[in-house]
Design an enzyme around this catalytic site. Structure first.
Site, mmCIF file in Angstrom:
data_model
loop_
_atom_site.group_PDB
_atom_site.id
_atom_site.type_symbol
_atom_site.label_atom_id
_atom_site.label_comp_id
_atom_site.label_asym_id
_atom_site.label_seq_id
_atom_site.Cartn_x
_atom_site.Cartn_y
_atom_site.Cartn_z
ATOM 1 N N CYS A 183 0.859 -1.188 0.000
ATOM 2 C CA CYS A 183 0.000 0.000 0.000
ATOM 3 C C CYS A 183 0.889 1.230 0.000
ATOM 4 O O CYS A 183 1.880 1.270 0.730
ATOM 5 C CB CYS A 183 -0.884 -0.025 1.245
ATOM 6 S SG CYS A 183 -1.954 1.412 1.402
ATOM 7 N N HIS A 187 -9.140 -3.791 -1.769
ATOM 8 C CA HIS A 187 -8.160 -3.006 -1.008
ATOM 9 C C HIS A 187 -8.536 -1.519 -1.015
ATOM 10 O O HIS A 187 -8.547 -0.875 0.039
ATOM 11 C CB HIS A 187 -6.770 -3.233 -1.628
ATOM 12 C CG HIS A 187 -5.661 -2.432 -1.015
ATOM 13 N ND1 HIS A 187 -4.563 -3.028 -0.423
ATOM 14 C CD2 HIS A 187 -5.458 -1.096 -0.906
ATOM 15 C CE1 HIS A 187 -3.753 -2.078 0.020
ATOM 16 N NE2 HIS A 187 -4.272 -0.905 -0.255
ATOM 17 N N GLU A 188 -8.857 -1.000 -2.195
ATOM 18 C CA GLU A 188 -9.152 0.442 -2.301
ATOM 19 C C GLU A 188 -10.480 0.780 -1.622
ATOM 20 O O GLU A 188 -10.587 1.809 -0.950
ATOM 21 C CB GLU A 188 -9.168 0.890 -3.767
ATOM 22 C CG GLU A 188 -7.835 0.745 -4.497
ATOM 23 C CD GLU A 188 -6.645 1.313 -3.751
ATOM 24 O OE1 GLU A 188 -6.788 2.319 -3.036
ATOM 25 O OE2 GLU A 188 -5.548 0.729 -3.867
HETATM 26 NI NI NI Z 1 -3.684 1.047 -0.012
#
Ligand code: NI
Length: 151
Positions: free
Chosen positions: A88, A130-131
């Site tokens: 990330c 994830h986003e």
């Molecule tokens: Ni991220």
């Protein structure tokens, strides 16, 4: 067109719940343009509003499958499971293994306010999850079975 600063882990902004976008205006377009410049410069697979300090439900994804801008995204359905590696841009230098759905169907709005749907598989599905997690204050390290530093 501008590169924005990427907020790092430890900043409370990353833990807040983002608010839905209500106005599909020039301000949203500028934010999305800046997020595109920022994710490309950082060579990331995706970037979400809170990561640039904006608590709005927007994220971008940059993968071989295409470049996507999601406004107010919602995961409509998911299929299967996959375990894979994630990093990330807000958790620099770390990687981890996370179990995610193998396939997700995402409903979202584009910058013009038009409703769209995409079926994402594999790493693309992982990036969507994830986003979208970022919009709810969740980081992948919260879900990872293992996290390690890589230089
Ligand atoms: Ni991220």
């Amino acid at each position: 067109m501008a590169i924005r600063n990427i907020v790092q882990e430890g900043d409370p902004l990353l833990r807040k719940i983002s608010k839905p976008v209500e106005a599909f205006d020039d301000r949203l377009a500028t934010l999305l343009d800046d997020m595109k410049d920022t994710v490309k410069k950082a060579k990331g697979a995706g970037l979400a509003g809170p990561q640039v300090g904006v608590l709005k439900r927007v994220c971008v994804i940059d993968l071989p499958e295409g470049y996507y801008e999601f406004v107010n995204p919602v995961i409509l359905s998911e299929k299967g499971k996959q375990k894979g590696q994630e990093g990330c841009l807000s958790v620099r230098g770390k990687f981890g293994y996370v179990v995610r759905p193998k396939q997700v169907t995402v409903e979202y709005y584009n910058r013009l306010g038009e409703k769209q749907t995409v079926v994402a598989e594999g790493f693309f599905a992982r990036a969507c999850c994830h986003e979208i997690d970022h919009l709810d204050g969740v980081l992948y390290v919260d879900k990872a079975s293992e996290v390690w530093f890589d230089k």
